[in-house]
Design a protein around this motif. Sequence first.
Motif, PDB file in Angstrom:
ATOM      1  N   TYR A 139      13.099  17.828   7.486  1.00  0.00           N
ATOM      2  CA  TYR A 139      11.799  18.396   7.833  1.00  0.00           C
ATOM      3  C   TYR A 139      10.873  17.242   8.176  1.00  0.00           C
ATOM      4  CZ  TYR A 139      10.660  17.131   2.992  1.00  0.00           C
ATOM      5  OH  TYR A 139      10.498  16.453   1.820  1.00  0.00           O
ATOM      6  N   GLN A 140       9.756  17.527   8.790  1.00  0.00           N
ATOM      7  CA  GLN A 140       8.825  16.486   9.175  1.00  0.00           C
ATOM      8  C   GLN A 140       8.136  15.897   7.943  1.00  0.00           C
ATOM      9  OE1 GLN A 140       8.288  15.037  12.263  1.00  0.00           O
ATOM     10  NE2 GLN A 140      10.188  16.194  12.568  1.00  0.00           N
ATOM     11  N   PRO A 141       8.029  14.572   7.863  1.00  0.00           N
ATOM     12  CA  PRO A 141       7.396  13.948   6.694  1.00  0.00           C
ATOM     13  C   PRO A 141       6.003  14.528   6.421  1.00  0.00           C
ATOM     14  CG  PRO A 141       8.437  12.281   8.063  1.00  0.00           C
ATOM     15  CD  PRO A 141       8.527  13.572   8.825  1.00  0.00           C
ATOM     16  N   GLY A 142       5.755  14.805   5.142  1.00  0.00           N
ATOM     17  CA  GLY A 142       4.470  15.350   4.731  1.00  0.00           C
ATOM     18  C   GLY A 142       4.360  16.858   4.827  1.00  0.00           C
ATOM     19  N   GLU A 143       5.363  17.499   5.424  1.00  0.00           N
ATOM     20  CA  GLU A 143       5.320  18.954   5.633  1.00  0.00           C
ATOM     21  C   GLU A 143       5.490  19.718   4.335  1.00  0.00           C
ATOM     22  OE1 GLU A 143       8.688  21.583   7.557  1.00  0.00           O
ATOM     23  OE2 GLU A 143       7.502  20.645   9.147  1.00  0.00           O
ATOM     24  N   ARG A 144       6.365  19.231   3.470  1.00  0.00           N
ATOM     25  CA  ARG A 144       6.583  19.853   2.171  1.00  0.00           C
ATOM     26  C   ARG A 144       7.197  18.818   1.238  1.00  0.00           C
ATOM     27  NH1 ARG A 144      10.728  22.249   5.500  1.00  0.00           N
ATOM     28  NH2 ARG A 144      12.855  21.904   4.717  1.00  0.00           N
ATOM     29  N   HIS A 158       8.500  12.891  -2.830  1.00  0.00           N
ATOM     30  CA  HIS A 158       9.533  13.752  -2.230  1.00  0.00           C
ATOM     31  C   HIS A 158       9.026  14.497  -0.990  1.00  0.00           C
ATOM     32  CE1 HIS A 158      12.094  13.022  -5.724  1.00  0.00           C
ATOM     33  NE2 HIS A 158      11.080  13.363  -6.501  1.00  0.00           N
ATOM     34  N   THR A 159       8.201  13.840  -0.186  1.00  0.00           N
ATOM     35  CA  THR A 159       7.720  14.454   1.056  1.00  0.00           C
ATOM     36  C   THR A 159       8.194  13.679   2.287  1.00  0.00           C
ATOM     37  OG1 THR A 159       5.619  13.218   1.028  1.00  0.00           O
ATOM     38  CG2 THR A 159       5.651  15.364  -0.084  1.00  0.00           C
ATOM     39  N   SER A 160       9.198  12.839   2.133  1.00  0.00           N
ATOM     40  CA  SER A 160       9.635  11.962   3.213  1.00  0.00           C
ATOM     41  C   SER A 160      10.427  12.685   4.294  1.00  0.00           C
ATOM     42  CB  SER A 160      10.499  10.834   2.659  1.00  0.00           C
ATOM     43  OG  SER A 160      11.714  11.356   2.136  1.00  0.00           O
ATOM     44  N   GLY A 161      10.965  13.857   3.995  1.00  0.00           N
ATOM     45  CA  GLY A 161      11.857  14.542   4.921  1.00  0.00           C
ATOM     46  C   GLY A 161      13.307  14.138   4.752  1.00  0.00           C
ATOM     47  N   LEU A 162      13.587  13.187   3.871  1.00  0.00           N
ATOM     48  CA  LEU A 162      14.972  12.778   3.637  1.00  0.00           C
ATOM     49  C   LEU A 162      15.713  13.853   2.855  1.00  0.00           C
ATOM     50  CD1 LEU A 162      14.488   9.026   2.659  1.00  0.00           C
ATOM     51  CD2 LEU A 162      15.377   9.928   4.811  1.00  0.00           C
ATOM     52  N   PRO A 163      16.999  14.004   3.096  1.00  0.00           N
ATOM     53  CA  PRO A 163      17.773  15.004   2.347  1.00  0.00           C
ATOM     54  C   PRO A 163      17.946  14.591   0.901  1.00  0.00           C
ATOM     55  CG  PRO A 163      19.222  13.662   3.697  1.00  0.00           C
ATOM     56  CD  PRO A 163      17.822  13.277   4.081  1.00  0.00           C
ATOM     57  N   ARG A 164      18.436  15.520   0.131  1.00  0.00           N
ATOM     58  CA  ARG A 164      18.666  15.260  -1.291  1.00  0.00           C
ATOM     59  C   ARG A 164      19.626  14.097  -1.497  1.00  0.00           C
ATOM     60  NH1 ARG A 164      18.424  18.530  -5.905  1.00  0.00           N
ATOM     61  NH2 ARG A 164      19.847  17.911  -7.553  1.00  0.00           N
ATOM     62  N   ASN A 217       0.839  -1.189   0.000  1.00  0.00           N
ATOM     63  CA  ASN A 217       0.000   0.000   0.000  1.00  0.00           C
ATOM     64  C   ASN A 217       0.878   1.243   0.000  1.00  0.00           C
ATOM     65  OD1 ASN A 217      -2.609  -1.348   0.232  1.00  0.00           O
ATOM     66  ND2 ASN A 217      -1.935  -1.889   2.310  1.00  0.00           N
ATOM     67  N   LEU A 218       0.385   2.321  -0.589  1.00  0.00           N
ATOM     68  CA  LEU A 218       1.168   3.544  -0.671  1.00  0.00           C
ATOM     69  C   LEU A 218       1.583   4.059   0.697  1.00  0.00           C
ATOM     70  CD1 LEU A 218      -0.591   5.612  -3.497  1.00  0.00           C
ATOM     71  CD2 LEU A 218       1.605   4.413  -3.610  1.00  0.00           C
ATOM     72  N   ASP A 219       0.747   3.871   1.691  1.00  0.00           N
ATOM     73  CA  ASP A 219       1.041   4.425   3.007  1.00  0.00           C
ATOM     74  C   ASP A 219       1.677   3.418   3.960  1.00  0.00           C
ATOM     75  OD1 ASP A 219       0.129   7.070   2.447  1.00  0.00           O
ATOM     76  OD2 ASP A 219      -1.917   6.316   2.526  1.00  0.00           O
ATOM     77  N   ASP A 220       2.150   2.307   3.420  1.00  0.00           N
ATOM     78  CA  ASP A 220       2.957   1.383   4.227  1.00  0.00           C
ATOM     79  C   ASP A 220       4.312   2.023   4.502  1.00  0.00           C
ATOM     80  OD1 ASP A 220       1.001  -0.544   4.076  1.00  0.00           O
ATOM     81  OD2 ASP A 220       1.992  -1.712   2.502  1.00  0.00           O
ATOM     82  N   PRO A 221       4.814   1.949   5.728  1.00  0.00           N
ATOM     83  CA  PRO A 221       6.185   2.406   5.992  1.00  0.00           C
ATOM     84  C   PRO A 221       7.192   1.464   5.331  1.00  0.00           C
ATOM     85  CG  PRO A 221       4.886   2.260   8.022  1.00  0.00           C
ATOM     86  CD  PRO A 221       4.119   1.539   6.958  1.00  0.00           C
ATOM     87  N   VAL A 222       8.206   2.016   4.691  1.00  0.00           N
ATOM     88  CA  VAL A 222       9.196   1.162   4.050  1.00  0.00           C
ATOM     89  C   VAL A 222       9.975   0.371   5.088  1.00  0.00           C
ATOM     90  CG1 VAL A 222       9.404   2.623   2.019  1.00  0.00           C
ATOM     91  CG2 VAL A 222      10.916   3.016   3.948  1.00  0.00           C
ATOM     92  N   PHE A 259       5.950   4.645   1.349  1.00  0.00           N
ATOM     93  CA  PHE A 259       6.217   4.548  -0.085  1.00  0.00           C
ATOM     94  C   PHE A 259       5.744   5.804  -0.810  1.00  0.00           C
ATOM     95  CE2 PHE A 259       6.295   0.059   1.162  1.00  0.00           C
ATOM     96  CZ  PHE A 259       7.430  -0.386   0.498  1.00  0.00           C
ATOM     97  N   ARG A 260       4.567   6.296  -0.437  1.00  0.00           N
ATOM     98  CA  ARG A 260       4.049   7.504  -1.061  1.00  0.00           C
ATOM     99  C   ARG A 260       5.012   8.678  -0.868  1.00  0.00           C
ATOM    100  NH1 ARG A 260      -1.424   8.899  -1.820  1.00  0.00           N
ATOM    101  NH2 ARG A 260      -2.012   7.267  -0.313  1.00  0.00           N
ATOM    102  N   GLN A 261       5.520   8.824   0.349  1.00  0.00           N
ATOM    103  CA  GLN A 261       6.407   9.950   0.653  1.00  0.00           C
ATOM    104  C   GLN A 261       7.726   9.869  -0.100  1.00  0.00           C
ATOM    105  OE1 GLN A 261       6.482   9.527   4.905  1.00  0.00           O
ATOM    106  NE2 GLN A 261       4.670  10.822   5.213  1.00  0.00           N
ATOM    107  N   LEU A 262       8.212   8.657  -0.339  1.00  0.00           N
ATOM    108  CA  LEU A 262       9.431   8.532  -1.138  1.00  0.00           C
ATOM    109  C   LEU A 262       9.159   8.891  -2.595  1.00  0.00           C
ATOM    110  CD1 LEU A 262      11.020   5.233   0.245  1.00  0.00           C
ATOM    111  CD2 LEU A 262      11.578   7.589   0.859  1.00  0.00           C
ATOM    112  N   ALA A 263       7.974   8.549  -3.096  1.00  0.00           N
ATOM    113  CA  ALA A 263       7.661   8.780  -4.506  1.00  0.00           C
ATOM    114  C   ALA A 263       7.304  10.226  -4.811  1.00  0.00           C
ATOM    115  CB  ALA A 263       6.517   7.861  -4.942  1.00  0.00           C
TER     116      ALA A 263
END
Length: 371
Positions: A181-186, A138-144, A111-116, A132-136
């Motif tokens: 940044y916090q996931p989903g924030e931007r 770019h809202t995961s909060g991970l750096p470039r 599911n898209l909202d499953d944590p990796v 998975f959604r946040q990685l796809a």
Amino acid sequence: MRRGIIFSMFLLLYTGSVRSQVRLPECIEHKDVWTKTQKEQIFEHVRTFPVQTQLAFAFIENGAVSFSGVISENDTISVVDNRHKVFEIGSISKVFTASLLAALVVEGKLNLDDPVNDRLPFALKDSIRPTFRQLANHTSGLPRMPSNFDGGVPFDPANPYRNYSEDLLKDYLTRQMELIYQPGERSEYSNLGAGLLAYTLAKVTGLNYLQLLKKYLFSNYGMTASTTQREDVASYMVSGLDQNGRETSSWDFSVLIGAGGILSTTEDMAQFAFAQFDESNRELKLTRIPTFEVNERLAVGLGWYIVRTSAETELYCHNGGTGGYSSSIALDTNRANGVIILSNVSAFHPESPKIERLCFSLLQTIGDSSE
């Protein structure tokens, strides 16, 4: 990978006037492929690039495609048939990575909202749980990029991803990772996030990235020349040029291959574009659903950037850049129109953003029969 998407610029280009005021010079050798306006735009965008620069074009109008290309030789820009020539597509690979995710979602494998985290053989630092959604999108909060990106031995600036190994990625994810940044924030562009997405999909399925691409995308859409293995297409590749116009190394992406490791042709990329026009294709349709609103004019789907040029028109787009190549794709799925450009212009060439600008300005001319 250098990111060349300049949202304010392409919004301006698409909604404003893009007709060039330059006179088409006699040095362009051409067939009756383009309108006068298109020829002027191509010349104006290409003339500053180095000798031996090639651009390959796919023009799609009402679901029908035409191919052409240009090459800069001495003082002449000549037409060349390079539809079968292979280029690195760079970050457009992220659209393919997200399309793999969508295919597995439609199959019911995740599911898209499953944590990796739940699909990896190790825990992420501080129990960080990007989905998975946040990685796809770019809202995961991970750096470039991971902070230990230059830890590969040797680190080669001309081929920077080559020695960034699975061990280095695992060490970063388990010991060094910090969110910016916090996931989903931007939505903030992340090569790391796209690479982690592809890495996780490989763990879920037991298939490597190329095997996934062949199973779910390349074989389904007739993309027979597309690959991640340069040796398979070496005889068809256009040589990449560095920012000074010299031949340069291709990029090998190793564990972060999902961020930019695909090689393709305009002919194959057009096949992928045609698949986007098929409303019955559930997995590709899923990638084009907005998942994060940047502003009223711009949203992010899964992999795709979505530009709203009017109440009726949404464009699905992405660009790509590596040390020796730049690329751009923009599609209007409602009208079955699109432009694809692959080139051997370095992402580090100071004029490389012209590839994306040209893509959008040419898309505006499709259907214009005034010239």
